[in-house]
Enzyme design. Structure first.
Site, PDB file in Angstrom:
ATOM      1  N   CYS A 154       0.880  -1.145  -0.020  1.00 28.75           N
ATOM      2  CA  CYS A 154      -0.070   0.053  -0.066  1.00 28.75           C
ATOM      3  C   CYS A 154       0.939   1.279   0.147  1.00 28.75           C
ATOM      4  O   CYS A 154       1.445   1.655  -0.898  1.00 28.75           O
ATOM      5  CB  CYS A 154      -0.965  -0.038   1.197  1.00 28.75           C
ATOM      6  SG  CYS A 154      -2.562   0.899   0.995  1.00 28.75           S
ATOM      7  N   HIS A 209      -3.668  -4.941   0.602  1.00 29.39           N
ATOM      8  CA  HIS A 209      -3.000  -5.595   1.536  1.00 29.39           C
ATOM      9  C   HIS A 209      -2.953  -7.261   1.868  1.00 29.39           C
ATOM     10  O   HIS A 209      -4.082  -7.681   2.520  1.00 29.39           O
ATOM     11  CB  HIS A 209      -3.976  -5.099   2.867  1.00 29.39           C
ATOM     12  CG  HIS A 209      -3.628  -3.498   3.201  1.00 29.39           C
ATOM     13  ND1 HIS A 209      -2.626  -3.083   3.833  1.00 29.39           N
ATOM     14  CD2 HIS A 209      -4.359  -2.378   2.560  1.00 29.39           C
ATOM     15  CE1 HIS A 209      -2.687  -1.827   3.981  1.00 29.39           C
ATOM     16  NE2 HIS A 209      -3.596  -1.210   2.991  1.00 29.39           N
ATOM     17  N   GLU A 253      -1.506  -9.043   3.720  1.00 28.74           N
ATOM     18  CA  GLU A 253      -1.506  -9.709   4.966  1.00 28.74           C
ATOM     19  C   GLU A 253      -2.724  -9.979   5.503  1.00 28.74           C
ATOM     20  O   GLU A 253      -2.748 -10.648   6.436  1.00 28.74           O
ATOM     21  CB  GLU A 253      -0.544  -8.541   5.710  1.00 28.74           C
ATOM     22  CG  GLU A 253      -1.448  -7.240   6.148  1.00 28.74           C
ATOM     23  CD  GLU A 253      -1.353  -6.073   5.340  1.00 28.74           C
ATOM     24  OE1 GLU A 253      -1.116  -6.316   4.126  1.00 28.74           O
ATOM     25  OE2 GLU A 253      -1.584  -4.850   5.592  1.00 28.74           O
TER      26      GLU A 253
HETATM   27  N1  GLN Z   1      -2.194   6.751   2.556  1.00 27.63           N
HETATM   28  C1  GLN Z   1      -2.088   6.058   1.459  1.00 27.63           C
HETATM   29  C2  GLN Z   1      -3.628   6.307   0.767  1.00 27.63           C
HETATM   30  O1  GLN Z   1      -4.733   6.724   1.497  1.00 27.63           O
HETATM   31  C3  GLN Z   1      -2.146   4.615   1.622  1.00 27.63           C
HETATM   32  C4  GLN Z   1      -2.964   3.928   2.589  1.00 27.63           C
HETATM   33  C5  GLN Z   1      -2.424   2.593   2.904  1.00 27.63           C
HETATM   34  O2  GLN Z   1      -1.215   2.213   3.016  1.00 27.63           O
HETATM   35  N2  GLN Z   1      -3.394   2.073   3.472  1.00 27.63           N
HETATM   36  O3  GLN Z   1      -3.935   5.775  -0.427  1.00 27.63           O
END
Ligand code: GLN
Length: 541
Positions: free
Chosen positions: A381, A507, A509
């Protein structure tokens, strides 16, 4: 009709109620029962999505996009019970429903009250999980007995046996028996008091699971049984597991908890086979190798903020017969001390998700170090977004390239908000959330790991790879290894001439389990292992 188990906690918080509930569900599934799990959280936030990970730990995202408590991560890792929006309710959500109904006039002029309207809504939430295809619903109640905010929930679950029959419900209470060094004694009084509180409300626990540093001994078990009005065999000790959380179900089996539950609820169950779980513990205890992975984040002191990441690394380590030593690095510290100082000697670097600009420059430096020194890199992410920023600045030469989350007027917004996100003003539940399909480049490392070219993974972010820069990146050697099926959104990037550099917008994970480690984490640890072996064999110059 489904049977119901309620898990409450007493004495202190953080006793591992989530883990115990997940372990109970695991045992019942192993006995062939169909289980559903649920957590009721007495806080007023509508969901944990808007809560600081520092305070509350990670926000666990489900396939359907609901943002939930991290205990649901344990539920998914220990069981196959499908989780949905109905698996996590908060006081905020319950009140929101009641208030919305009141505004629509559905209470027909009545005074709307905690009892019966709030408690009815809680009961509906619990009953909402039962059904013909479910043998047992396990409902964990967050917080500790005696908390003011937990009262309506306890009152609601007290009423359920009256409606569906006592024989269909089971109350399990988790407590702590502390060891007092000065007295050289285990103390059962707090447990007695905590059960006393429950009984005042009208709930008599059927089973006590007692957390303790050392075995209770027969005398203490007798004492607890007598004072708390439960049978001796229903006092189950749960001695602290220092090696791994995955030992917990096996510990409960040793005390016959599965059989006790099955007898009490008169469930029609099969026999127990924990061999896969025992093999897993054996593998975990006897690794052949060791790798060191740096996790460069911003909530590093708080282990729970990256809970699923650490668990996934462990799962992948076990699958590679390797112990994973995690070096937790504060991104801001890396900014000050430089990457050489903190990242020297690691076999892999992982940058996890995150929000806000604190520490971002440190993460960008970590990516650069991984790319230039050919250290396996796994970006998740924000860890993908920082990889894109780093590549733009240092390979494409786009000075000042950034995400508009951090620099709204950057000359090169390589990560930006797409049109549909721009108009949203509310904070809660407004990100790109939940499972989305992704199509993989057949020659990518990712496709190799998944052994598939179509996957589905969970998302939680607002910002995206800016499509206007796609061709520039591709010409400079970056592989767009995964996209949304319509090809519009970039979900995975890779550097093909690097030993292992994979960064994903989703994600992974949230989908790793001890018995089914995630393919990307497995691939990452395997690459780190190669690096480790090369490093060990390299003569010191
Ligand atoms: N802050 C970034 C976004 O909103 C990444 C979010 C995250 O890592 N979950 O896109």
């Amino acid at each position: 009709m489904s049977k119901h188990i309620f898990v409450t906690g007493g004495v202190v918080s953080s006793l591992g109620k989530g883990l115990t509930s997940a372990s109970i569900a695991c045992l019942l599934e192993k006995r062939g029962l169909r289980v559903r799990m649920q957590k009721l959280d007495p806080y007023i936030n509508v969901d944990p999505g808007t809560m600081n990970p520092y305070e509350h730990g990670e926000v666990y995202v489900l396939d359907d996009g609901s943002e939930t408590d991290l205990d649901l991560g344990h539920y998914e890792r220990f069981t196959n019970s499908p989780l949905t929006r109905k698996s996590n309710y908060t006081t905020g959500q319950i009140y929101l429903k009641v208030i919305e109904k009141e505004r629509r006039g559905e209470y027909l002029g009545k005074t709307v009250q905690v009892i019966p309207h709030i408690t009815d809504e809680i009961k509906a939430a619990v009953r909402g999980l039962s059904g013909p295809d479910v043998d047992v619903v396990i409902t964990e109640l967050g917080g500790t007995v005696g908390d003011i905010e937990g009262q309506p929930f306890l009152e609601a679950i007290r009423q359920i046996p009256l409606e569906i029959g006592k024989e269909n419900c089971l109350f399990i209470h988790l407590t702590l028996v502390p060891y007092l060094k000065a007295a050289k004694e285990l103390k059962t009084k707090p447990t007695q008091h905590s059960v006393g509180l429950l009984r005042q409300i009208g709930i008599q626990p059927d089973i006590l699971v007692v957390r303790t540093e050392r075995p209770l001994g027969d005398d203490n078990i007798k004492k607890i049984a007598n004072f708390c009005n439960v049978e001796q065999k229903a006092v189950i000790e749960e001695v602290d597991k220092t090696f791994s959380i995955y030992e917990v179900p096996l510990g409960l089996v040793d005390h016959n908890l599965d059989q006790l539950i099955i007898d009490r609820l008169k469930l029609n169950a099969g026999s127990l086979d924990m061999s896969d779980w025992r093999d897993l513990m054996h593998q975990m205890r006897h690794p052949d190798h060791e790798v060191t992975i740096a996790v460069v984040g911003k909530y590093i002191e708080h282990r729970d903020a990256y809970k699923s990441i650490y668990e996934s690394l462990d799962h992948a380590g076990t699958a590679n017969s390797s112990r994973v030593i995690i070096k937790r690095i504060e991104a801001e510290e890396l900014e000050q001390q430089g990457p050489e100082m903190l990242l020297k000697g690691v076999d892999g670097i992982l940058v996890p998700g995150g929000f806000g600009m604190r520490g971002v420059e440190g993460k960008v430096q970590a990516v650069r170090f991984a790319r230039e020194c050919e250290i396996p890199y796994f970006g998740i992410c924000l860890g993908m977004q920082t990889a894109v920023i780093e590549y733009a600045r240092n390979v494409l030469g786009l000075e000042g390239a950034d995400s508009t989350e951090f620099t709204s007027d950057t000359p090169h917004p390589v990560i930006c908000m797409l049109e549909e996100q721009r108009t949203i003003v509310n904070r809660g539940g407004t990100m790109r959330l939940g499972a989305h399909p992704c199509v993989l480049h057949p020659e990518s490392n990712a496709a190799n790991c998944y052994e598939a070219t179509q996957i589905s993974e969970r998302h939680r972010h607002r910002y995206e790879f800016n499509p206007e820069y796609r061709s520039q990146f591709e010409q400079a050697g970056l592989m767009l290894a995964g996209t949304s099926p319509d090809g519009k959104l970039v979900e995975i990037i890779e550097i093909p001439d690097h030993p292992w550099f994979v960064a994903v917008q989703f994600h992974p994970e949230f989908k790793s389990k001890p018995l089914a480690p995630h393919p990307l984490f497995q691939g990452f640890i395997a690459a780190a292992l190669v690096r480790h072996q090369e490093r060990v064999q390299m003569p010191v110059s």
